[in-house]
Enzyme design. Structure first.
Site, PDB file in Angstrom:
ATOM      1  N   ASP A  34      26.241  -8.473 -75.329  1.00 25.88           N
ATOM      2  CA  ASP A  34      26.599  -7.059 -75.156  1.00 25.88           C
ATOM      3  C   ASP A  34      26.055  -6.626 -73.800  1.00 25.88           C
ATOM      4  OD1 ASP A  34      26.679  -4.174 -75.328  1.00 25.88           O
ATOM      5  OD2 ASP A  34      26.747  -4.374 -77.509  1.00 25.88           O
ATOM      6  N   ILE A  35      26.885  -6.000 -72.966  1.00 27.85           N
ATOM      7  CA  ILE A  35      26.422  -5.587 -71.627  1.00 27.85           C
ATOM      8  C   ILE A  35      25.569  -4.322 -71.693  1.00 27.85           C
ATOM      9  CG2 ILE A  35      28.276  -6.751 -70.385  1.00 27.85           C
ATOM     10  CD1 ILE A  35      29.561  -3.942 -69.985  1.00 27.85           C
ATOM     11  N   GLN A  97      32.408   2.635 -85.292  1.00 20.94           N
ATOM     12  CA  GLN A  97      33.092   1.634 -84.461  1.00 20.94           C
ATOM     13  C   GLN A  97      33.627   2.297 -83.204  1.00 20.94           C
ATOM     14  OE1 GLN A  97      36.476  -0.307 -86.321  1.00 20.94           O
ATOM     15  NE2 GLN A  97      36.476  -1.970 -84.819  1.00 20.94           N
ATOM     16  N   HIS A 103      34.017  -6.903 -84.629  1.00 19.19           N
ATOM     17  CA  HIS A 103      32.885  -7.577 -84.002  1.00 19.19           C
ATOM     18  C   HIS A 103      31.636  -7.375 -84.846  1.00 19.19           C
ATOM     19  CE1 HIS A 103      33.116  -3.513 -82.280  1.00 19.19           C
ATOM     20  NE2 HIS A 103      31.821  -3.564 -82.025  1.00 19.19           N
ATOM     21  N   HIS A 105      27.510  -7.350 -84.449  1.00 17.29           N
ATOM     22  CA  HIS A 105      26.367  -7.264 -83.551  1.00 17.29           C
ATOM     23  C   HIS A 105      25.261  -8.136 -84.135  1.00 17.29           C
ATOM     24  CE1 HIS A 105      27.710  -3.576 -81.361  1.00 17.29           C
ATOM     25  NE2 HIS A 105      28.382  -3.388 -82.487  1.00 17.29           N
TER      26      HIS A 105
END
Length: 141
Positions: A34-35, A97, A103, A105
């Site tokens: 995750d950025i 979301q 996805h 995490h």
């Protein structure tokens, strides 16, 4: 239910239109950092198949995402000397979301260190590159 939008950021990552810090990949799933991590090593695991969320994903694709999330969790514990793991999955806006491609995490955690709030800040790419290297090494790559 709303249709899948193939212009979401994760679909673009899957097509190679947007780069990512990839840490693992299989025929059915992709894991990348995750950025905007909530903890060091915060990784996202997504299906390669178009699925908006848990409500419309095929069973085999969900099973592969779950298997990969577990594999990432084990590697993250080693790579970041974590004391625990948080795995989260949100489906639809009311749940929180934000990107409408399923996805999970995977967030390594340590006691007494709070997670950053969601979408707090973009991490330095050099730090993400180091974290990806650590994760790939822990995965045996």
């Amino acid at each position: 239910m709303t249709a899948y939008d193939d212009q979401n950021v994760f679909a673009k990552i899957l097509r190679g239109e947007i780069p990512c810090f990839k840490v693992d990949e299989s025929e059915r799933a992709l894991a990348f950092l995750d950025i905007m991590p909530r903890s060091p090593g915060h990784t996202l695991v997504i299906p390669k198949a178009p699925a908006r969320g848990i409500l419309d994903i095929a069973d085999d694709d969900l099973a592969e995402v779950a298997r990969m999330a577990r594999r990432i969790a084990v590697a993250a514990m080693m790579a970041f000397d974590a004391e625990g793991i948080i795995i989260q999955q949100f489906s639809e806006a009311a749940s929180g979301q934000v990107v409408f491609h399923l996805h999970m995490h995977v967030m390594p955690v340590k006691a007494g260190i709070e997670l950053l709030p969601p979408q707090t800040r973009k991490e330095d790419p050099a730090i993400l590159a180091d974290h990806a290297r650590r994760m790939v090494a822990a995965l045996g790559g």
